[in-house]
Design an enzyme around this catalytic site. Structure first.
Site, short mmCIF file in Angstrom:
data_model
loop_
_atom_site.label_atom_id
_atom_site.label_comp_id
_atom_site.label_asym_id
_atom_site.label_seq_id
_atom_site.Cartn_x
_atom_site.Cartn_y
_atom_site.Cartn_z
CG LEU A 52 0.63 1.36 10.05
CD1 LEU A 52 0.27 2.21 8.84
CD2 LEU A 52 2.05 0.83 9.89
NE ARG A 101 -7.31 -6.98 8.42
CZ ARG A 101 -6.23 -6.21 8.58
NH1 ARG A 101 -5.27 -6.57 9.43
NH2 ARG A 101 -6.11 -5.10 7.91
#
Lengths: 247, 667, 226
Positions: B471, B339
């Protein structure tokens, strides 16, 4: 584009509300809520009370937003939350009526903000699987048929926004309740508690002052996640079994 | 004042640390648990899972959220998935590999022991979630499905369509609801933490504002657990929810907790670009799109102009006039670089003036090739010989729709453009903050009895987080770490009677809170909170965004100080304190963001290296890649707030005993 | 029996009553229509009057008719209670309400039901009551005992244009009521299945059209041709 907004203003639940008209300058790239942001900036700067409306993620998943736009919860687009509705669906000169979700189960807090904690209480009544942390077996120990898993996911996609109640001519919460019941009932892990869960959730739903389902299917049509009324039929079946056949 | 940062990492071999530690950890007996009270702030993955589990264990839990329901926390918006070292795919995954990938992905700026523990418990998370009824994707055989995600070579990501975060959060929310129903957890919706109460050096309670009535309320407990999320909204525009804020953490910082690595922010490369200055938030398009999309800008400035003014449709620009810059610069990984690398490359292209929308801040993500490729193979599969272009396109679009249909639909809803026909426009946006409250191995901050979980701590992702790991961390902390480690503190508290809210510390914290709110509302200036927040965001994005330099950061610091002064003299907050007043809620949060912004800038200025999400222009290789400086900066920068001077730096050296520090290369 | 009364008082239990009584009344309509069609036979009312005699004297049929009265009453009372409760669930009405996604019938079952009830009262007064208070003439067919000449009563009524209009309009109302009610009853019973929904919908529409059409045809026929 210039719009006339007729917005429901209500100070709190014990004061009666009324519509007020506002002019707002919007453009087609804005989201509906950004258009309301613009209005609120104007109101604040001119010393007036901004319009209270609920919102958070602004990408259609948290379920916080939701107003009735020209008679439709979340507006005219299918499968869309209020925050995902964009102004290019409106025309210069349009008059737009904005109201809160109206239901006895959703008392108004202020303006367009309503209290949906009744939904939390319905879940608390049984919308879970009774398993403590650490008690689980291996995730692959129980195979789940893909179709069941998919159907369960379809129901689990509910965001708890309350549009089903808002859309229902009877303000019934059957679609919401049935979505959670179906999500869990379709999985072997959840099936174990079906009868108790269904009985308790329906009982709580009735206590909250929602109306009775009369199968108009407005809920399914307005649900931003397009949850099917098949779930309501499933809830009915499970409820009959739970009430009439369980020991 | 000197603060000693003791990470409390247990002795022993890396893979045995957690197991041994857990086995020898002091416990609290059930009869004592019934008396001991715990406050949990936040109901996202970390908060809800912690509150539920602590309730199951028998503690008396009070849980707070500013939302109308615990289910609205922003964990719900996570799309892609959750990692776990299950090795169900038999592709060579293991706890060690997940550990290693996470350390490497974090650019060697995280704590080995914490990350290894995370990898260990990852498998339990999947089991727990399945048992709770999370409808993970399954294969036709009925077993769990996996997909692969950026930066790794195994398939270890579990998912529930594009709504994994939602389903995991609902699992935790349901577990929490069960505890609320049983009375183990008392839930306070629409209650926002406004201060932390510290008594004799221990966190003993919080001051909250009831957002419905505006009244301040006191809540006491034996300890306080913060799980209040990240601070990406300091940039105003981010993929965070509108309400996401730093205030709970920041109030703790003001009471002595340290903020670690605040400059580490993750900029996600594939978001829908800003369309105008009224924009309130940015929408993420899942990372998975880069599996099939090709990123490009035009080679010639004349074509850029033509596309911007609408005289040329991007799909009509011939292949040889396009610059697929990721494929050109990083031939080995191409469009699938991590990213941070993808984001910086997009910025570089736009800095050259190649941005393809009106504001010059967008690049294309093109699926035409993928549609053609899939179309041809589909035609082959269906036995269509010599298919024409239209057939190929139709078949290819079908495949792309099956894979990304909901994302394409979302893109079209927002932009009004059909991404099957014309390339998507994307631009990087702030997405996640790796920095957060400093915590030790027990997830306890330097303030005794104050714990921090999930995105609001700094612990596991170093300088860059891998996809599908947020998560995992939130649930690991809540379900499988804090229930044990909280005992290290509480086992010493079993003789402490219930804490009274009549203690003077509560009164003074409440008075300070009231004074702050009164000050805010009585300024009655000219500019709205929103206007200030936008200004703050612009400064942060410009000088402390995708790339930073010393000069800019120094300038930013001054700008931020001025903006803060201006805020406290010219902000306009309508309404009253003692009523439902969303503008006042926002004003309180933005005030804290401003101070945090200054600390971020200080941290970014101090860290004279480039690593992960932190890119300092002065520290780059000849071809523009990040240059880490391990000799000087292999430490956690934990900052202490000081009202009168600059923040004070405390260092926790990072010791790597099990992995070798290497330079990441994606060439 | 507390579990049972609890079930009946629940929202879904109430709907079950509506659905079961409704389906029974559909059956009743079918039987009623098959009887009425005897009015069309060209025998001066003999078959119709003999049929009437049978229907009012056979003990089994008599029992069923009392059950029917009871179920009509139950359907009505329960309907009114549900309607009241549903109105109460939204005390503050929308200024603008969309009807885009719902059918006219589904939104107005209460109103349609009320019209049907009024018609039913009129209908009962006109025929059933007259028969009960022996206001009808007696007629003798062959060797049988004399029977009441309901046919004559009907023939007179169906010559009055106002009554024919009311009758036909009421049948239209019943058509709408049935159109939603039939498939809705199945949904309430939990019988919603992708494989059978089409059949249920078709059957519902067929019943909603054919039954009222059959009923309405008779007075029109009488008015025009007898």
């Amino acid at each position: 584009m210039k719009l006339t907004l007729k917005i429901w203003r209500q100070k709190n639940n014990s004061t009666p509300g009324k519509f007020e008209s506002y002019q707002v300058q919007a453009n087609e790239h804005m989201s509906f809520l950004e258009m309301l942001d613009v209005l609120n900036q104007d109101l604040i700067e001119s010393g007036k009370d901004p319009v209270a409306f609920e919102h958070d993620c602004r990408e259609g998943i948290c379920g916080a937003c939701g107003v009735v736009i020209d008679g439709q919860p979340h507006g005219l687009l299918k499968g869309t939350t209020t925050c995902q509705l964009h102004m290019r669906f409106f025309k210069d000169g349009d008059t737009v009526t904005i109201e809160p979700f109206r239901a006895q189960g959703f008392p108004v807090i202020k303006d367009l903000v309503v209290d949906r904690s009744s939904f939390d209480r319905i879940i608390q009544a049984g919308g879970f699987i009774s398993v403590n942390t650490g008690q689980a077996q291996d995730g692959n120990a129980i195979p789940v048929e893909k179709e069941d898993s998919d159907a369960s996911m379809d129901a689990a996609a509910c965001i708890g926004c309350g549009a089903c109640v808002a859309a229902c001519p009877n303000a019934s919460a059957m679609l919401f309740t049935s979505a959670k019941v179906s999500h869990l009932a379709l999985l072997p892990q959840g099936e174990v508690e079906n009868e108790k869960r269904v009985a308790n959730m329906v009982k709580q739903m009735d206590l909250e002052g929602f109306g009775n389902c009369s199968n108009t299917y407005a809920c399914e049509a307005e649900c931003p996640k397009e949850i099917s009324v098949e779930n309501i039929a499933r809830l009915n079946r499970l409820y009959f079994k739970s009430s009439l056949a369980s020991e | 004042m000197s603060i000693k940062l003791d990470s409390k990492v247990p002795e022993g071999e890396l893979s045995q640390k957690w197991m041994n530690y857990r086995s020898k950890m002091p416990l609290v007996a059930p009869n004592n648990k019934r008396r001991i009270e715990i406050i949990v702030v936040g109901t996202g993955l970390a908060g809800a899972s912690a509150a539920a589990t602590l309730g199951e264990l028998g503690y008396k839990v009070k849980c707070f959220t500013f939302h109308d329901s615990p289910r609205r926390a922003h964990s719900i918006a996570a799309q892609g998935g959750i990692n776990a070292a299950k090795n169900y795919q038999n592709d060579g995954d293991s706890v060690y590999r997940l550990f290693y990938d996470t350390i490497k992905g974090g650019d060697y700026r995280s704590r080995e022991a914490n990350v290894h523990r995370l990898a260990e418990v990852s498998t339990d998370i999947i089991d727990q979630c399945v048992a709770q009824g999370v409808p993970f994707a399954r294969e036709y055989g009925g077993l769990l499905a996996n997909r692969s995600f950026g930066g790794v070579q195994v398939s270890r990501t579990f998912y529930a369509r594009g709504q994994t975060g939602q389903q995991l959060l609902l699992g935790a929310y349901q577990a929490l609801s069960r505890q609320i129903a049983s009375g183990a957890v008392q839930m306070y919706n629409r209650h926002e933490m406004h201060d932390l109460v510290v008594i004799d050096g221990k966190a003993r309670g919080i001051i909250v504002r009831n957002l419905l009535t505006g009244k301040l309320e006191r809540f006491a407990a034996h300890c306080v657990v913060l799980a209040s999320g990240g601070y990406g909204n300091v940039y105003y525009l981010s993929t965070n929810a509108m309400g996401s804020n730093v205030s709970a953490s920041w109030r703790a910082v003001k009471r002595g907790a340290l903020m670690a690595n605040p400059c580490y922010t993750q900029i996600h490369p594939t978001c829908i670009p800003v369309s105008g200055d009224y924009q309130s938030k940015l929408t993420l398009m899942s990372e998975s799109l880069r599996n099939d999309g090709r990123v490009w800008v035009p080679k010639e400035m004349s074509d850029v102009e033509a596309i911007r003014n609408g005289s040329l449709r991007p799909e009509d620009l011939p292949e040889e006039k396009r610059d697929y810059y990721l494929e050109r610069r990083y031939p080995a990984f191409g469009n699938l670089v991590p990213r941070d690398v993808a984001s910086r490359a997009a910025k570089a292209a736009c800095d050259e003036g190649k941005g393809v929308n009106k504001s010059g801040l967008a690049v294309f993500l093109d699926f035409a090739d993928a549609i053609e490729r899939y179309g041809k193979s589909e035609a082959l599969k269906n036995g269509i010989k010599n298919p024409d272009k239209a057939t190929i396109t139709k078949l290819g679009e079908g495949v792309v729709e099956a894979k990304y249909g909901n994302l394409f639909e979302m893109y079209e809803k927002i932009t009004g453009e059909n991404p099957y026909k014309t390339p998507m426009m994307i631009y990087p946006a702030v997405h996640y903050t790796m920095g957060g409250l400093w915590v030790d191995y027990n997830l306890e901050t330097n303030v005794s009895g104050l714990f921090a979980l999930g995105e609001c701590n700094f612990s596991d992702h170093g300088a860059n987080r891998l996809g599908a790991s947020a998560l995992m961390q939130g649930l690991a902390d809540g379900y499988f770490v804090i229930p044990y480690t909280i005992g290290t503190f509480l086992s010493k508290e079993i003789r402490t009677p219930a804490i009274s809210t009549d203690h003077p510390a509560f009164a003074s914290a409440e008075n300070e809170t009231r004074a702050r709110l009164e000050k805010l509302i009585n300024i009655k200036g000219k500019q709205t909170v929103e206007a200030f927040h936008r200004k703050l965001g612009l400064i942060m994005w410009e000088y402390c965004g995708m790339s930073r330099n010393a000069e800019g950061l120094k300038k930013a610091k001054k700008l931020l100080q001025d903006l803060r002064a201006e805020y406290w003299s010219d902000v306009l907050v309508p309404g009253e304190i003692d009523e439902f007043n969303p503008e006042l809620d926002k004003a309180f949060r933005v005030a804290d963001f401003m101070e945090l912004g200054e600390m971020m800038v200080e941290d970014a200025l101090n860290r004279e290296e480039s690593c992960g999400g932190h890119f300092r222009e002065e520290y780059q290789t000849e071809d523009g890649e990040a240059l880490r400086r391990d000799d000087e900066f292999t430490y956690v920068a934990a900052w202490e707030w000081n009202d009168n001077t600059d923040s004070i730096l405390h260092k926790e050296p990072l010791v790597f005993e099990n992995v070798e520090l290497k330079t990441r290369s994606y060439k | 029996m507390s579990w049972f009364s609890q079930f009946l008082k629940s929202s879904i239990g109430k709907k079950l009553i509506m659905s079961l009584t409704g389906l029974f009344l559909v059956l009743f309509l079918v039987v009623h229509l098959s009887g009425n069609l005897q009015l069309l036979s060209d025998d001066g009312g003999e078959s119709f009057n003999m049929y009437t005699k049978f229907m009012t004297s056979n003990p089994l049929i008599k029992t069923i008719s009392y059950v029917t009265y009871f179920l009509i009453l139950l359907h009505t009372i329960q309907g009114i209670m549900i309607w009241r409760q549903n109105r109460g669930a939204r005390a503050s009405r929308y200024a603008v309400s969309s009807t885009k996604h719902t059918t006219f019938a589904s939104r107005n079952m209460g109103a349609l039901g009320t019209i049907i009830l009024i018609f039913l009262l009129l209908h009962m007064y006109q025929f059933w009551l007259q028969m009960k208070i022996d206001a009808t003439e007696m007629v003798v067919y062959g060797d049988y005992e004399p029977v009441k000449d309901l046919y004559a009563l009907v023939a007179v009524a169906f010559k009055q244009p106002l009554y024919v209009i009311i009758y036909v309009l009421s049948m239209i109302v019943i058509a709408f009521h049935l159109r939603h009610g039939f498939q809705s009853a199945f949904q309430t019973l939990g019988l919603n299945h992708i494989k059978y929904n089409g059949v249920i919908r078709f059957l519902g529409n067929a019943i909603a059209i054919l039954i009222p059409l059959g009923f309405a045809f008779i007075p029109v026929f009488f008015y025009l041709f007898r």
